[in-house]
Design a protein around this motif. Structure first.
Motif, PDB file in Angstrom:
ATOM      1  N   UNK A  90      37.854 -64.786  19.322  1.00 38.78           N
ATOM      2  CA  UNK A  90      36.642 -65.586  19.426  1.00 38.78           C
ATOM      3  C   UNK A  90      35.384 -64.781  19.679  1.00 38.78           C
ATOM      4  N   UNK A  91      35.489 -63.481  19.879  1.00 38.81           N
ATOM      5  CA  UNK A  91      34.310 -62.652  20.147  1.00 38.81           C
ATOM      6  C   UNK A  91      33.493 -62.456  18.870  1.00 38.81           C
ATOM      7  N   UNK A  92      32.164 -62.644  18.912  1.00 34.60           N
ATOM      8  CA  UNK A  92      31.322 -62.441  17.721  1.00 34.60           C
ATOM      9  C   UNK A  92      31.361 -60.990  17.255  1.00 34.60           C
ATOM     10  N   UNK A  93      31.439 -60.815  15.939  1.00 29.32           N
ATOM     11  CA  UNK A  93      31.481 -59.475  15.353  1.00 29.32           C
ATOM     12  C   UNK A  93      30.252 -59.197  14.482  1.00 29.32           C
ATOM     13  N   UNK A  94      29.936 -60.131  13.564  1.00 24.03           N
ATOM     14  CA  UNK A  94      28.807 -59.955  12.642  1.00 24.03           C
ATOM     15  C   UNK A  94      28.074 -61.295  12.491  1.00 24.03           C
ATOM     16  N   UNK A  95      26.803 -61.185  12.081  1.00 25.61           N
ATOM     17  CA  UNK A  95      26.056 -62.388  11.727  1.00 25.61           C
ATOM     18  C   UNK A  95      25.483 -62.192  10.323  1.00 25.61           C
ATOM     19  N   UNK A  96      25.708 -63.215   9.485  1.00 27.71           N
ATOM     20  CA  UNK A  96      25.203 -63.206   8.105  1.00 27.71           C
ATOM     21  C   UNK A  96      23.936 -64.066   8.052  1.00 27.71           C
ATOM     22  N   UNK A  97      23.002 -63.684   7.205  1.00 30.36           N
ATOM     23  CA  UNK A  97      21.743 -64.438   7.051  1.00 30.36           C
ATOM     24  C   UNK A  97      22.055 -65.919   6.799  1.00 30.36           C
ATOM     25  N   UNK A  98      21.549 -66.791   7.653  1.00 35.09           N
ATOM     26  CA  UNK A  98      21.917 -68.216   7.610  1.00 35.09           C
ATOM     27  C   UNK A  98      20.821 -69.124   7.072  1.00 35.09           C
ATOM     28  N   UNK A  99      19.686 -68.574   6.638  1.00 34.59           N
ATOM     29  CA  UNK A  99      18.543 -69.416   6.245  1.00 34.59           C
ATOM     30  C   UNK A  99      18.916 -70.390   5.138  1.00 34.59           C
ATOM     31  N   UNK A 100      19.542 -69.896   4.088  1.00 31.17           N
ATOM     32  CA  UNK A 100      19.856 -70.778   2.957  1.00 31.17           C
ATOM     33  C   UNK A 100      20.873 -71.843   3.345  1.00 31.17           C
ATOM     34  N   UNK A 101      21.777 -71.517   4.262  1.00 29.26           N
ATOM     35  CA  UNK A 101      22.800 -72.475   4.663  1.00 29.26           C
ATOM     36  C   UNK A 101      22.229 -73.536   5.607  1.00 29.26           C
ATOM     37  N   UNK A 102      21.253 -73.147   6.405  1.00 32.89           N
ATOM     38  CA  UNK A 102      20.581 -74.129   7.261  1.00 32.89           C
ATOM     39  C   UNK A 102      19.759 -75.094   6.422  1.00 32.89           C
TER      40      UNK A 102
END
Length: 386
Positions: A90-102
């Motif tokens: 459950x530990x966060x590893x990476x974040x992907x650009x979320x603008x288009x998904x939001x």
């Protein structure tokens, strides 16, 4: 001239007399030199039931080892770990650009609101038409058509609920978390990397405690082991005490257990793949390491054993010195099997009644009298345990 001949004859006779005296001695009797018996230590050939240990080449594998891939496509905008870090489930590893998904989520939510409004209107119309039909103000077909419209609007609402859920899942998936406890490798992606959903591996992660050691055995070895247990190898008592030796020669202090056996032999090699599980609390074992797997095999009944120190190698032959009936050393060729602790298995050449020399071998030769001291395996610190 006569005097010279006399002197020559005298010297020849004197030499002959001296030679005769040396050979016969003063008493005229023959003498022999008695050789002294060579002191040696010897043990009886042992006959007992033994369990032969088999060795296999193995490799350490991480348990629950997974390749983490993105569920959505996009650029990596944040990296929360470094290669080699130990992470928790459950530990966060990476974040992907979320603008288009939001944006997609907001659009789906707006469409859902509109669809729900349409469904509510059609539900109200259905109730009104039902009242009109009861008053015989409209034909029944009008109400039937309205009910169909209401069901259609309800289905549209359900579809938009699914779209909202999908959009929300995509937004959530832009944060990549660890699925298990373990350690990540050093070949992870960097910030700015574009990742493709379902195909780009962000990092490989595997649990380090416990770990697997995978090894393979031949078809013949497998068939022999079936004589020990008629059940599945991984679920029987076989394979309870597995030991491994690391590449530096050290024996790993904890024993493992065979927990998995493949359902078939490998097509290209005819071998059966097995996995033994080992506790790894100190993380000594790292995936990719090589190890020699030692595991108890088929019991041998009434095996003949001879100490390893009693065996001499002459070219490609194996010899032992036995004590014969005349108390003399007698070389005996033998055919040996595997090592069992401090002993060799003897396939041919000895019987349980034979006694073999274990100390003093460099001093004895064939036919030489020996002064034998019989010793026990305990006195020589010999053991059948590996």
């Amino acid at each position: 001239m006569i005097l010279a001949k006399f002197r020559k004859s005298y010297c020849v006779g004197l030499s002959a007399i001296l030679i005769c005296l040396i050979i016969t001695g003063c008493g005229g009797t023959k003498t022999t030199v008695q050789e002294k018996a060579v002191p040696v230590k010897a043990v009886k050939v042992i006959q007992q039931d033994v369990t032969r240990a088999s060795e296999y080449a193995g490799q350490v594998q991480g348990k629950n080892e997974v390749k983490i891939q993105a569920r959505v496509s996009g650029n990596i905008v944040e990296k929360m770990v470094s290669g080699g870090d130990i992470v928790k489930k459950g530990q966060p590893l990476f974040r992907i650009d979320s603008i288009q998904y939001e944006s997609t989520l907001l659009s789906a939510q707006a469409q859902l609101v509109q669809a729900e409004a349409n469904w509510e209107n059609s539900r109200i119309d259905t109730e009104r038409y039902q009242n009109l039909l009861n008053a015989a103000a409209i034909p029944e077909q009008r109400l039937t058509t309205q009910k169909a419209t209401e069901r259609q609007n309800e289905a549209i609402v359900a579809s938009y609920h699914a779209l909202v859920k999908k959009a929300q899942d995509d937004v959530n998936s832009t944060l990549v978390v660890s699925p298990v406890d373990g350690r990540i490798d050093v070949n992870d992606v960097g910030v700015g990397t574009y990742v493709q959903a379902g195909s780009t591996t962000l990092v490989t992660l595997g649990a380090l405690d416990p770990v697997f050691v995978q090894f393979s055995m031949s078809e013949n070895e497998y068939l022999s082991l079936r004589q020990v247990s008629q059940n599945n190898l991984a679920s029987s008592g076989w394979g309870e005490d597995v030991m491994i030796t690391l590449s530096n020669g050290e024996v790993y202090p904890l024993k493992g257990k065979v927990t998995q056996a493949d359902r078939s032999l490998a097509n290209n090699s005819g071998t059966l793949t097995l996995k033994a599980s080992f506790a790894n609390p100190d993380e000594i074992l790292i995936p990719g390491m090589f190890a020699r797997v030692k595991i108890a095999g088929v019991p041998i009944k009434d095996a003949l054993l001879v100490p390893q120190r009693a065996v001499q190698q002459v070219l490609d032959k194996s010899l032992v010195m036995i004590v014969n009936a005349e108390n003399q050393a007698e070389p005996r060729p033998v055919i040996l099997g595997e090592k069992v602790g401090s002993y060799y298995l003897v396939k041919q050449g000895l019987t349980v009644n034979d006694t073999v020399v274990v100390e003093g071998l460099t001093k004895v030769k064939e036919g030489v009298a020996i002064d034998v001291t019989i010793v026990t395996p305990e006195e020589l610190e010999l053991s059948v345990n590996s």
